[in-house]
Design a protein around this motif. Structure first.
Motif, mmCIF file in Angstrom:
data_model
loop_
_atom_site.group_PDB
_atom_site.id
_atom_site.type_symbol
_atom_site.label_atom_id
_atom_site.label_comp_id
_atom_site.label_asym_id
_atom_site.label_seq_id
_atom_site.Cartn_x
_atom_site.Cartn_y
_atom_site.Cartn_z
ATOM 1 N N UNK A 23 0.761 -1.162 0.014
ATOM 2 C CA UNK A 23 0.094 0.026 -0.120
ATOM 3 C C UNK A 23 0.904 1.215 0.119
ATOM 4 N N UNK A 24 0.778 2.038 -1.014
ATOM 5 C CA UNK A 24 1.573 3.394 -1.020
ATOM 6 C C UNK A 24 0.450 4.317 -1.333
ATOM 7 N N UNK A 25 0.478 5.588 -0.616
ATOM 8 C CA UNK A 25 -0.404 6.468 -0.874
ATOM 9 C C UNK A 25 0.119 7.871 -0.503
ATOM 10 N N UNK A 26 -0.460 9.091 -1.053
ATOM 11 C CA UNK A 26 0.131 10.392 -0.818
ATOM 12 C C UNK A 26 -1.194 11.159 -0.573
ATOM 13 N N UNK A 27 -1.481 11.557 0.743
ATOM 14 C CA UNK A 27 -2.544 12.252 0.970
ATOM 15 C C UNK A 27 -2.059 13.717 1.425
ATOM 16 N N UNK A 28 -0.971 14.155 0.956
ATOM 17 C CA UNK A 28 -0.510 15.600 1.331
ATOM 18 C C UNK A 28 -1.311 16.650 0.794
ATOM 19 N N UNK A 29 -2.032 16.492 -0.305
ATOM 20 C CA UNK A 29 -3.188 17.234 -0.696
ATOM 21 C C UNK A 29 -4.453 17.396 0.043
ATOM 22 N N UNK A 30 -4.760 16.675 1.301
ATOM 23 C CA UNK A 30 -5.600 16.693 2.060
ATOM 24 C C UNK A 30 -5.267 17.419 3.344
ATOM 25 N N UNK A 31 -6.270 17.976 4.249
ATOM 26 C CA UNK A 31 -5.947 18.781 5.225
ATOM 27 C C UNK A 31 -5.145 17.774 6.155
ATOM 28 N N UNK A 32 -4.409 18.168 7.033
ATOM 29 C CA UNK A 32 -3.582 17.545 8.240
ATOM 30 C C UNK A 32 -4.765 16.751 8.754
ATOM 31 N N UNK A 34 -7.253 15.489 8.184
ATOM 32 C CA UNK A 34 -8.271 14.502 7.439
ATOM 33 C C UNK A 34 -7.374 13.288 6.832
ATOM 34 N N UNK A 35 -6.333 13.339 7.035
ATOM 35 C CA UNK A 35 -5.435 12.694 6.273
ATOM 36 C C UNK A 35 -5.591 10.878 6.718
ATOM 37 N N UNK A 36 -5.858 11.049 8.231
ATOM 38 C CA UNK A 36 -5.923 9.560 8.820
ATOM 39 C C UNK A 36 -7.234 9.234 8.299
ATOM 40 N N UNK A 37 -8.420 9.844 8.071
ATOM 41 C CA UNK A 37 -9.665 9.128 7.779
ATOM 42 C C UNK A 37 -9.266 8.927 6.147
ATOM 43 N N UNK A 38 -8.734 9.883 5.325
ATOM 44 C CA UNK A 38 -8.405 9.306 3.871
ATOM 45 C C UNK A 38 -7.726 7.987 3.684
ATOM 46 N N UNK A 39 -6.745 7.897 4.698
ATOM 47 C CA UNK A 39 -6.056 6.662 4.772
ATOM 48 C C UNK A 39 -7.206 5.354 4.861
ATOM 49 N N UNK A 40 -7.734 5.622 5.789
ATOM 50 C CA UNK A 40 -9.038 4.484 6.120
ATOM 51 C C UNK A 40 -9.784 4.265 4.987
ATOM 52 N N UNK A 41 -10.155 5.195 4.532
ATOM 53 C CA UNK A 41 -11.145 5.326 3.392
ATOM 54 C C UNK A 41 -10.652 4.469 2.193
#
Length: 208
Positions: A23-32, A34-41
């Motif tokens: 699993x590799x993801x880049x969530x830097x374009x989301x608010x700080x 929000x990033x944990x929830x985005x990873x879960x999503x």
């Protein structure tokens, strides 16, 4: 054009939840915050789509509108239009989260390459995996960076001519991927990929 995540999963033929191999993801374009929830999503939707992608099939799930409508987490994530692409090669499934501007053919060319590299590095060891892997796979992180430019994926596409002959199934929403009688809300409630905080946010919003 943006790739947010690339995943490799083992899809179990007996129908149990797929196992995440990389699993590799880049969530830097989301608010700080929000990033944990985005990873879960990403994990939740990735597992949901992979489980419903039959062997040998390529399919895309398209969504227009706030990401919250897709993941039912109740967050304003401002990632309005995106697709989730999945390719299941005999139980080994590569999956990518791309924005709606990333070319579909380039996306599947990249997923083909990810599967080839995984098998080259790990052989058939994935078949015995029983639990999600937390170990980083450097190639996947490198691919997430390199292939932000679809032109790099297009170079792969020139080699993989057979992709032109392949039918890609397009779903308008994640609900159309689900089997008859399945409900997204029910999957969210049962999922261990979503934290208690995310579940609470969902219930709070529904009560407003």
């Amino acid at each position: 054009m943006k790739i947010t995540a690339l995943l490799v999963l083992k899809v179990n033929p007996e129908g149990s939840d797929p196992v995440i191999l990389a699993n590799a993801c880049d969530v830097s374009h989301f608010g700080y915050f929000q990033r944990s929830s985005v990873r879960e999503f990403i994990v939740f939707v990735g597992r949901t789509v992979a489980k419903r992608t039959p062997p040998g099939q390529r399919q895309s799930v398209q969504h227009e509108g706030p990401i919250t409508e897709f993941c039912v987490l109740g967050l304003e994530l401002n990632y309005a239009e995106y697709k989730v692409h999945a390719y299941n090669r005999n139980g080994l499934c590569a999956l990518g989260f791309m924005d709606d501007h990333y070319p579909v053919r380039s996306s599947f060319s990249l997923l083909d390459k990810v599967i080839e590299e995984y098998q080259k590095n790990f052989g058939e060891s994935w078949r015995t995996a029983q639990a999600d892997s937390s170990q980083p796979w450097p190639y996947l992180n490198e691919a997430l960076t390199k292939f932000q430019d679809p032109a790099e994926a297009d170079k792969l596409l020139k080699i993989q001519r057979e992709l032109d002959e392949t039918k890609i199934i397009l779903h308008k929403t994640i609900d159309s991927v689900l089997a008859r009688g399945e409900k997204l809300d029910s999957l969210v409630e049962k999922s261990s990929d979503l934290s208690a905080a995310s579940q609470l946010e969902k219930l709070t919003l529904e009560s407003l």
